[in-house]
Design an enzyme around this catalytic site. Structure first.
Site, PDB file in Angstrom:
ATOM      1  N   ASP A  24      -5.457  -9.684  -0.335  1.00 29.51           N
ATOM      2  CA  ASP A  24      -4.722  -9.217   0.747  1.00 29.51           C
ATOM      3  C   ASP A  24      -3.122  -8.435  -0.436  1.00 29.51           C
ATOM      4  OD1 ASP A  24      -3.282  -9.254   2.873  1.00 29.51           O
ATOM      5  OD2 ASP A  24      -2.556 -11.249   3.545  1.00 29.51           O
ATOM      6  N   ASN A  72      -9.704  -4.777  10.365  1.00 32.05           N
ATOM      7  CA  ASN A  72      -9.390  -3.649  10.209  1.00 32.05           C
ATOM      8  C   ASN A  72     -10.105  -2.536  10.935  1.00 32.05           C
ATOM      9  OD1 ASN A  72      -9.283  -4.152   6.602  1.00 32.05           O
ATOM     10  ND2 ASN A  72      -8.103  -4.941   7.808  1.00 32.05           N
TER      11      ASN A  72
HETATM   12  C1  FPP Z   1      -5.586  -6.053   2.277  1.00 35.03           C
HETATM   13  O1  FPP Z   1      -4.047  -5.726   2.287  1.00 35.03           O
HETATM   14  C2  FPP Z   1      -6.388  -5.334   1.848  1.00 35.03           C
HETATM   15  C3  FPP Z   1      -7.420  -4.037   2.434  1.00 35.03           C
HETATM   16  C4  FPP Z   1      -7.401  -4.401   4.268  1.00 35.03           C
HETATM   17  C5  FPP Z   1      -8.133  -3.777   2.303  1.00 35.03           C
HETATM   18  C6  FPP Z   1      -8.475  -3.997   0.217  1.00 35.03           C
HETATM   19  C7  FPP Z   1      -9.522  -3.159  -0.075  1.00 35.03           C
HETATM   20  C8  FPP Z   1      -8.989  -2.316  -1.686  1.00 35.03           C
HETATM   21  C9  FPP Z   1      -8.490  -3.522  -2.284  1.00 35.03           C
HETATM   22  C10 FPP Z   1     -10.291  -1.607  -2.167  1.00 35.03           C
HETATM   23  C11 FPP Z   1     -11.373  -1.738  -2.497  1.00 35.03           C
HETATM   24  C12 FPP Z   1     -11.824  -0.864  -3.155  1.00 35.03           C
HETATM   25  C13 FPP Z   1     -13.230  -1.062  -2.860  1.00 35.03           C
HETATM   26  C14 FPP Z   1     -14.256  -0.392  -3.976  1.00 35.03           C
HETATM   27  C15 FPP Z   1     -14.701  -1.684  -2.286  1.00 35.03           C
HETATM   28  P1  FPP Z   1      -3.119  -5.490   2.875  1.00 35.03           P
HETATM   29  O2  FPP Z   1      -3.302  -3.979   3.486  1.00 35.03           O
HETATM   30  O3  FPP Z   1      -3.941  -5.932   4.766  1.00 35.03           O
HETATM   31  O4  FPP Z   1      -2.142  -5.545   2.541  1.00 35.03           O
HETATM   32  P2  FPP Z   1      -1.093  -6.398   3.571  1.00 35.03           P
HETATM   33  O5  FPP Z   1      -1.238  -7.507   3.767  1.00 35.03           O
HETATM   34  O6  FPP Z   1       0.101  -6.230   2.821  1.00 35.03           O
HETATM   35  O7  FPP Z   1      -0.549  -4.810   4.810  1.00 35.03           O
END
Ligand code: FPP
Length: 247
Positions: A24, A72
Site C-alpha cells: 500500500d 481497485n
Molecule cells: C496500492 O497502492 C497498490 C496497488 C493498488 C497496486 C500494487 C501493485 C504493484 C506494486 C505492482 C504489482 C506488479 C506486479 C507485477 C504484480 P495505492 O495506489 O492504493 O496507494 P495509496 O494508498 O497511496 O493511494
C-alpha cells in the site's frame, strides 16, 4: 541481500511458512513527488522484485502479495488500464528469472474479469513456473476475500445439491479446500505498508490466526531489507512460538 539478517532469521528457526503482504502507498508516494499515481505503481514493482528476492534468500516457502483488489476496479479507468498494462508487462518479463530461481507463481482471484492479454500472461507465467520448488509466489489479482468465501459456499452448495456431499460433512477443512489457497498453509504473518491498520478484504479466512505487522513506509520505499527486518522482528516477538492456531 543482507547476509546477517538472513542468518539471524535462519538461526531463529527460519521464516514463517507463509507471509502475506498488502502493498500500500504507491499513490501517495507518487503524489509526494508531484507525479501521477502510475509512477508510484511502477516504482512499486521494483520494491516487489526486491522483496521476492529477499524471500527467496531466506527460503520463505509461500509469499502472497495483494496486487489488485476487487475494489481497485472502481479506480479511474486510466489508472486501471495502466495497472493492467504494468501487470501484463511484468508478469511476462519476470518469467525467466522466476523460473531460474525455482519460483512457482500462481494468481489468486477472479481472472475472468481481467483483459485477455493479462489472462494470457498469467497462463504463460503459471505454465512456465509450474515446476518451481523453491517458493510459491501468489499474486492476488482481481481478488476479494468475501467473494472468495461466497464462491466456496456456492461450490459446497452445488456438491450438496448434486448429492455428493452431506451438509454435516462441511467443516473448516472442507471449506478451505474451496478457497484459492487450497493446500497451502495459512499466513502466519501479514505485513501491510503505509501505516494503514486495515485488512481491506484480503485473505480474511486464511489470516484468522495471523500476526499483523504494519510498516510506516510507503510501498515503493519498502525493500527486501525492510521485509527481512519485519520477519526478524516478528520472530523475536513471537519468541519462536507456534502460531496461535495451535494454542
Ligand atoms: C496500492 O497502492 C497498490 C496497488 C493498488 C497496486 C500494487 C501493485 C504493484 C506494486 C505492482 C504489482 C506488479 C506486479 C507485477 C504484480 P495505492 O495506489 O492504493 O496507494 P495509496 O494508498 O497511496 O493511494
Amino acid at each position: 541481500m543482507n547476509p546477517s539478517l538472513v542468518n539471524r532469521i535462519r538461526a531463529g528457526g527460519g521464516p514463517p511458512a507463509h507471509v502475506a503482504v498488502i502493498m500500500d502507498g504507491n499513490g501517495r508516494w507518487a503524489g509526494r513527488r508531484g507525479r501521477r499515481r502510475e509512477y508510484g505503481h511502477r516504482a512499486g514493482v521494483l520494491a516487489l522484485r526486491d522483496v521476492v528476492s529477499a524471500a527467496l534468500e531466506v527460503r520463505l516457502p509461500v509469499l502472497t502479495v495483494f496486487a489488485f483488489s476487487d475494489e481497485n476496479w472502481r479506480r479511474p479507468p486510466a489508472e486501471v488500464t495502466s495497472l493492467m498494462s504494468l501487470l501484463e508487462l511484468h508478469l511476462r518479463r519476470e518469467v525467466p528469472e522466476l523460473k531460474r530461481r525455482g519460483v512457482c507463481a500462481r494468481v489468486l482471484g477472479r481472472t475472468r474479469r481481467l483483459p485477455p492479454r493479462v489472462r494470457w500472461a498469467i497462463t504463460l507465467l503459471e505454465r512456465e513456473t509450474r515446476q518451481g520448488k523453491a517458493m510459491r509466489l501468489n499474486f492476488a489479482l482481481s481478488y476479494g476475500a468475501r467473494r472468495e468465501m461466497a464462491r466456496a459456499a456456492r461450490r459446497l452448495a452445488r456438491e450438496v445439491a448434486d448429492g455428493r456431499l452431506d451438509p454435516e460433512g462441511i467443516d473448516e477443512g472442507r471449506f478451505a479446500a474451496h478457497l484459492y489457497t487450497e493446500g497451502l498453509p495459512d499466513p502466519e504473518l501479514l505485513i501491510r505498508t503505509s501505516g494503514e491498520h486495515r485488512l481491506s478484504n484480503f485473505l480474511l479466512w486464511q489470516t484468522a490466526h495471523a500476526r499483523i505487522r504494519v510498516s510506516p513506509l510507503l510501498w515503493p520505499d519498502f525493500s527486501g531489507k525492510a521485509f527481512l527486518e519485519m520477519i526478524l522482528d516478528d520472530q523475536l516477538r513471537a519468541g519462536g512460538n507456534p502460531p496461535v492456531s495451535a494454542a
